[in-house]
Write a protein that holds these residues in place. Structure first.
Motif, short mmCIF file in Angstrom:
data_model
loop_
_atom_site.label_atom_id
_atom_site.label_comp_id
_atom_site.label_asym_id
_atom_site.label_seq_id
_atom_site.Cartn_x
_atom_site.Cartn_y
_atom_site.Cartn_z
N GLY A 104 0.76 -1.21 0.09
CA GLY A 104 -0.22 0.04 -0.14
C GLY A 104 0.99 1.17 -0.03
O GLY A 104 0.49 2.25 -0.60
N ILE A 105 1.89 1.35 0.87
CA ILE A 105 3.00 2.57 0.75
C ILE A 105 3.69 2.53 -0.59
O ILE A 105 3.77 3.61 -1.03
CB ILE A 105 4.00 2.38 1.83
CG1 ILE A 105 3.26 2.06 3.17
CG2 ILE A 105 4.97 3.52 1.81
CD1 ILE A 105 4.33 1.79 4.42
N THR A 106 3.96 1.51 -1.17
CA THR A 106 4.50 1.48 -2.79
C THR A 106 3.46 2.32 -3.59
O THR A 106 4.04 2.95 -4.35
CB THR A 106 4.80 0.20 -3.06
OG1 THR A 106 5.75 -0.33 -1.99
CG2 THR A 106 5.63 0.16 -4.44
N PHE A 107 2.14 1.84 -3.65
CA PHE A 107 1.29 2.64 -4.39
C PHE A 107 0.93 3.89 -4.24
O PHE A 107 0.86 4.72 -5.07
CB PHE A 107 -0.10 1.96 -4.22
CG PHE A 107 -0.33 0.49 -5.12
CD1 PHE A 107 0.03 0.48 -6.43
CD2 PHE A 107 -0.67 -0.56 -4.53
CE1 PHE A 107 0.07 -0.90 -7.20
CE2 PHE A 107 -0.44 -1.96 -5.17
CZ PHE A 107 -0.13 -1.86 -6.41
N ARG A 108 1.16 4.32 -2.81
CA ARG A 108 0.80 5.93 -2.53
C ARG A 108 2.27 6.54 -2.79
O ARG A 108 2.19 7.75 -3.27
CB ARG A 108 0.50 5.91 -1.04
CG ARG A 108 -0.80 5.44 -0.72
CD ARG A 108 -0.97 5.95 0.68
NE ARG A 108 -2.26 5.60 1.18
CZ ARG A 108 -2.82 5.71 2.23
NH1 ARG A 108 -2.24 6.29 3.17
NH2 ARG A 108 -3.92 5.49 2.50
N ASN A 109 3.32 6.16 -2.70
CA ASN A 109 4.58 6.87 -2.94
C ASN A 109 5.47 6.53 -3.88
O ASN A 109 6.70 7.12 -4.07
CB ASN A 109 5.36 6.87 -1.33
CG ASN A 109 4.55 7.47 -0.39
OD1 ASN A 109 3.90 8.65 -0.34
ND2 ASN A 109 4.13 6.62 0.63
N GLY A 110 5.14 5.45 -4.58
CA GLY A 110 6.29 5.01 -5.78
C GLY A 110 7.09 3.74 -5.28
O GLY A 110 7.20 3.55 -3.97
N PRO A 111 7.92 3.32 -6.02
CA PRO A 111 8.67 2.41 -5.90
C PRO A 111 9.86 2.46 -5.10
O PRO A 111 10.49 1.58 -4.51
CB PRO A 111 9.02 1.62 -7.28
CG PRO A 111 8.77 2.69 -8.20
CD PRO A 111 7.80 3.71 -7.64
N PHE A 112 10.43 3.83 -5.00
CA PHE A 112 11.51 4.23 -4.28
C PHE A 112 11.28 4.50 -2.98
O PHE A 112 12.02 5.53 -2.53
CB PHE A 112 12.47 4.78 -5.25
CG PHE A 112 12.82 4.28 -6.44
CD1 PHE A 112 13.72 2.83 -6.41
CD2 PHE A 112 12.41 4.70 -7.73
CE1 PHE A 112 13.89 2.37 -7.70
CE2 PHE A 112 12.79 4.07 -8.78
CZ PHE A 112 13.67 2.78 -8.83
N TRP A 113 10.04 4.52 -2.35
CA TRP A 113 9.60 5.30 -1.11
C TRP A 113 10.61 4.88 -0.08
O TRP A 113 11.03 5.79 1.03
CB TRP A 113 8.40 4.86 -0.81
CG TRP A 113 8.13 3.47 -0.51
CD1 TRP A 113 7.71 2.52 -1.17
CD2 TRP A 113 8.23 2.86 0.98
NE1 TRP A 113 7.59 1.15 -0.56
CE2 TRP A 113 8.02 1.56 0.80
CE3 TRP A 113 8.58 3.41 2.11
CZ2 TRP A 113 8.02 0.79 1.80
CZ3 TRP A 113 8.49 2.53 3.41
CH2 TRP A 113 8.24 1.30 3.09
N LYS A 114 11.25 3.53 -0.12
CA LYS A 114 12.04 3.51 1.19
C LYS A 114 13.41 4.12 1.15
O LYS A 114 13.97 4.53 2.26
CB LYS A 114 12.46 1.95 1.21
CG LYS A 114 12.59 1.49 2.55
CD LYS A 114 12.42 0.01 2.90
CE LYS A 114 12.39 -0.46 4.18
NZ LYS A 114 12.16 -1.42 4.80
N PHE A 115 13.96 4.43 -0.08
CA PHE A 115 15.08 5.11 -0.39
C PHE A 115 14.96 6.67 0.15
O PHE A 115 15.71 7.27 0.88
CB PHE A 115 15.73 5.17 -1.64
CG PHE A 115 16.12 3.90 -2.08
CD1 PHE A 115 17.18 3.27 -1.37
CD2 PHE A 115 15.63 3.12 -3.01
CE1 PHE A 115 17.74 1.81 -1.81
CE2 PHE A 115 15.81 1.81 -3.29
CZ PHE A 115 17.13 1.16 -2.64
#
Length: 133
Positions: A104-115
């Motif tokens: 869900g966080i990936t869909f909200r913020n994009g694939p590189f949200w963790k970086f």
């Protein structure tokens, strides 16, 4: 005769009126075609926060206002549930929940949200001097 007096008074008063020269009360899209103020619909949108369950609070910077704003903007919140306490999720339940939370966080913020999150966490630590947590 009376009607003529009213017309003359109206015409004299209308001749001395003039329009507004510049905008003094605000610069919005409804009052000006080239406005400086741009409304931010993202701030007004209410969305459900995704809960990311962690077993310990090490490195989360909980209570740090800078980090709280960043996680709020990204659309999630940390939930600390220590292992072994009554009422908490099992290890498998926590991993399954976090798997779907991260999707869900990936869909909200994009694939590189963790970086992005790690970079902003380092900036928050440096700016606030919070190197303990």
């Amino acid at each position: 005769m009376r009607m003529g007096v009213y017309i003359i008074v109206f015409l004299l008063s209308a001749g001395t009126c003039y329009g507004q020269d510049d905008l003094k009360f605000g610069d919005t899209g409804t009052t000006n075609k080239a406005s400086k103020y741009k409304p931010n619909a993202k701030m007004h949108k209410k969305r459900r926060m995704i809960q990311w369950v962690k077993s310990d609070a090490a490195g989360l910077l909980q209570g740090n206002r800078c980090m709280d704003e960043i996680t709020n903007d990204m659309g999630f919140v940390y939930v600390v549930q220590p292992k072994g306490q009554v009422g908490n999720r099992s290890e498998f339940g926590r991993l399954a929940h976090n798997f779907f939370a991260k999707i869900g966080i990936t869909f909200r913020n994009g694939p590189f949200w963790k970086f992005k999150l790690k970079k902003k966490r380092r900036e928050c630590r440096r700016s606030t001097g919070d190197f303990v947590g």
